[in-house]
Design a protein around this motif. Structure first.
Motif, PDB file in Angstrom:
ATOM      1  N   GLY A 170      -0.652  10.519  -8.116  1.00 53.61           N
ATOM      2  CA  GLY A 170      -1.504  11.342  -8.970  1.00 53.61           C
ATOM      3  C   GLY A 170      -1.006  11.366 -10.406  1.00 53.61           C
ATOM      4  O   GLY A 170      -1.800  11.287 -11.355  1.00 53.61           O
ATOM      5  N   ILE A 171       0.307  11.477 -10.563  1.00 56.20           N
ATOM      6  CA  ILE A 171       0.896  11.476 -11.903  1.00 56.20           C
ATOM      7  C   ILE A 171       0.738  10.103 -12.546  1.00 56.20           C
ATOM      8  O   ILE A 171       0.446   9.988 -13.746  1.00 56.20           O
ATOM      9  CB  ILE A 171       2.379  11.878 -11.846  1.00 56.20           C
ATOM     10  CG1 ILE A 171       2.503  13.333 -11.403  1.00 56.20           C
ATOM     11  CG2 ILE A 171       3.048  11.667 -13.200  1.00 56.20           C
ATOM     12  CD1 ILE A 171       3.926  13.835 -11.316  1.00 56.20           C
ATOM     13  N   GLN A 172       0.897   9.047 -11.763  1.00 59.19           N
ATOM     14  CA  GLN A 172       0.745   7.696 -12.299  1.00 59.19           C
ATOM     15  C   GLN A 172      -0.677   7.457 -12.801  1.00 59.19           C
ATOM     16  O   GLN A 172      -0.884   6.847 -13.852  1.00 59.19           O
ATOM     17  CB  GLN A 172       1.119   6.670 -11.233  1.00 59.19           C
ATOM     18  CG  GLN A 172       2.597   6.678 -10.864  1.00 59.19           C
ATOM     19  CD  GLN A 172       2.977   5.535  -9.952  1.00 59.19           C
ATOM     20  OE1 GLN A 172       2.518   4.413 -10.122  1.00 59.19           O
ATOM     21  NE2 GLN A 172       3.812   5.817  -8.962  1.00 59.19           N
ATOM     22  N   ILE A 173      -1.667   7.947 -12.055  1.00 63.32           N
ATOM     23  CA  ILE A 173      -3.059   7.827 -12.505  1.00 63.32           C
ATOM     24  C   ILE A 173      -3.254   8.624 -13.798  1.00 63.32           C
ATOM     25  O   ILE A 173      -3.918   8.166 -14.736  1.00 63.32           O
ATOM     26  CB  ILE A 173      -4.019   8.335 -11.416  1.00 63.32           C
ATOM     27  CG1 ILE A 173      -3.982   7.408 -10.204  1.00 63.32           C
ATOM     28  CG2 ILE A 173      -5.448   8.435 -11.960  1.00 63.32           C
ATOM     29  CD1 ILE A 173      -4.777   7.902  -9.021  1.00 63.32           C
ATOM     30  N   GLY A 174      -2.634   9.805 -13.843  1.00 63.29           N
ATOM     31  CA  GLY A 174      -2.705  10.614 -15.059  1.00 63.29           C
ATOM     32  C   GLY A 174      -2.078   9.897 -16.248  1.00 63.29           C
ATOM     33  O   GLY A 174      -2.577   9.997 -17.377  1.00 63.29           O
ATOM     34  N   LEU A 175      -0.995   9.178 -16.006  1.00 63.72           N
ATOM     35  CA  LEU A 175      -0.334   8.420 -17.073  1.00 63.72           C
ATOM     36  C   LEU A 175      -1.242   7.316 -17.606  1.00 63.72           C
ATOM     37  O   LEU A 175      -1.305   7.079 -18.818  1.00 63.72           O
ATOM     38  CB  LEU A 175       0.972   7.820 -16.549  1.00 63.72           C
ATOM     39  CG  LEU A 175       2.104   8.812 -16.248  1.00 63.72           C
ATOM     40  CD1 LEU A 175       3.272   8.100 -15.583  1.00 63.72           C
ATOM     41  CD2 LEU A 175       2.555   9.499 -17.533  1.00 63.72           C
ATOM     42  N   VAL A 176      -1.939   6.632 -16.700  1.00 63.35           N
ATOM     43  CA  VAL A 176      -2.858   5.570 -17.122  1.00 63.35           C
ATOM     44  C   VAL A 176      -3.995   6.144 -17.968  1.00 63.35           C
ATOM     45  O   VAL A 176      -4.338   5.605 -19.026  1.00 63.35           O
ATOM     46  CB  VAL A 176      -3.431   4.827 -15.895  1.00 63.35           C
ATOM     47  CG1 VAL A 176      -4.538   3.854 -16.329  1.00 63.35           C
ATOM     48  CG2 VAL A 176      -2.325   4.072 -15.159  1.00 63.35           C
ATOM     49  N   ILE A 177      -4.565   7.244 -17.526  1.00 66.77           N
ATOM     50  CA  ILE A 177      -5.652   7.887 -18.268  1.00 66.77           C
ATOM     51  C   ILE A 177      -5.152   8.351 -19.640  1.00 66.77           C
ATOM     52  O   ILE A 177      -5.829   8.167 -20.662  1.00 66.77           O
ATOM     53  CB  ILE A 177      -6.225   9.068 -17.474  1.00 66.77           C
ATOM     54  CG1 ILE A 177      -6.904   8.565 -16.203  1.00 66.77           C
ATOM     55  CG2 ILE A 177      -7.217   9.867 -18.333  1.00 66.77           C
ATOM     56  CD1 ILE A 177      -7.367   9.667 -15.267  1.00 66.77           C
ATOM     57  N   THR A 178      -3.949   8.933 -19.664  1.00 65.87           N
ATOM     58  CA  THR A 178      -3.365   9.395 -20.928  1.00 65.87           C
ATOM     59  C   THR A 178      -3.147   8.232 -21.881  1.00 65.87           C
ATOM     60  O   THR A 178      -3.419   8.333 -23.083  1.00 65.87           O
ATOM     61  CB  THR A 178      -2.025  10.112 -20.667  1.00 65.87           C
ATOM     62  OG1 THR A 178      -2.246  11.237 -19.815  1.00 65.87           O
ATOM     63  CG2 THR A 178      -1.406  10.593 -21.970  1.00 65.87           C
ATOM     64  N   ALA A 179      -2.642   7.113 -21.349  1.00 67.86           N
ATOM     65  CA  ALA A 179      -2.396   5.934 -22.180  1.00 67.86           C
ATOM     66  C   ALA A 179      -3.699   5.405 -22.779  1.00 67.86           C
ATOM     67  O   ALA A 179      -3.755   5.029 -23.959  1.00 67.86           O
ATOM     68  CB  ALA A 179      -1.711   4.847 -21.365  1.00 67.86           C
ATOM     69  N   ILE A 180      -4.759   5.373 -21.977  1.00 68.91           N
ATOM     70  CA  ILE A 180      -6.052   4.884 -22.459  1.00 68.91           C
ATOM     71  C   ILE A 180      -6.603   5.812 -23.549  1.00 68.91           C
ATOM     72  O   ILE A 180      -7.034   5.336 -24.622  1.00 68.91           O
ATOM     73  CB  ILE A 180      -7.062   4.785 -21.297  1.00 68.91           C
ATOM     74  CG1 ILE A 180      -6.642   3.663 -20.342  1.00 68.91           C
ATOM     75  CG2 ILE A 180      -8.479   4.528 -21.830  1.00 68.91           C
ATOM     76  CD1 ILE A 180      -7.472   3.602 -19.064  1.00 68.91           C
TER      77      ILE A 180
END
Length: 199
Positions: free
Chosen positions: A146-156
């Protein structure tokens, strides 16, 4: 296809790279150090803060419109930050990665496209590559999915935001006349002439 060569660079172009590197080194150095320090405790904030390091690789090519502008600015910025950075030589590695990744979108368009869309694509691509690097060096890959998905969204989102900021700042500078002797102004004049001639 354009290729990197300093033969096509003027003294003014080189001075712009130096000025941009110094300014962004001073602005982004503390922010990047903070992002690095809080990485393990709050990775989402860390990824968002670290995005500021990508701005020079968007601003430099957008103004100069020359192969190598992003790479040289980022590399010089890393070297300037080196003596003051708590991350040591890692800061130069960050500059190298940002510089190479920053060049790629413009290289793929043969340095002919400097639209807002390409700036956004470049910003997002740079932040995703940087996130991938952080995944392996800062342990983000070991965090819950869940945190990793959040990191990807944040990066985008961060990539989009910095591209919009870079475009806005450069356009304000261009309209003020400060960049009247640079490629950004010459290109916009050519685009206007082509638009008028097609009417």
């Amino acid at each position: 296809m354009s290729s990197f060569s300093l033969k096509s660079w003027t003294t003014r172009d080189i001075l712009v790279v130096i000025i941009l590197a110094i300014v962004f080194a001073l602005l982004t150095g503390p922010v990047l150090a903070l992002a690095f320090l809080i990485g393990s405790g709050n990775p989402l904030v860390s990824v968002a803060f670290a995005a500021v390091t990508t701005i020079p690789s968007l601003v430099a090519p957008y103004i100069l419109r020359k192969p190598g502008a992003a790479f040289l600015t980022q590399l010089l910025m890393g070297l300037i930050q080196l003596p003051f950075s708590p991350m040591g030589f890692f800061i130069v590695v960050v500059g190298l990665i940002n510089g190479v990744v920053g060049e790629l979108p413009f290289l793929l368009t043969r340095y002919q496209n400097y639209s807002l869309g390409l700036l956004i694509a470049s910003g997002v691509f740079s932040r995703l590559v940087a996130l991938g690097f952080a995944m392996s060096t800062m342990g983000f890959a070991n965090m819950p999915i869940g945190i990793q998905i959040g990191l990807v969204i944040t990066a985008i989102l961060a990539g989009v935001a910095i591209a919009l900021i870079a475009n806005y700042v450069c356009d304000i500078l261009q309209r003020s006349g400060i960049l009247s002797r640079f490629a950004i102004s010459a290109t916009q004049i050519e685009d206007l002439d082509e638009s008028l001639s097609s009417e």
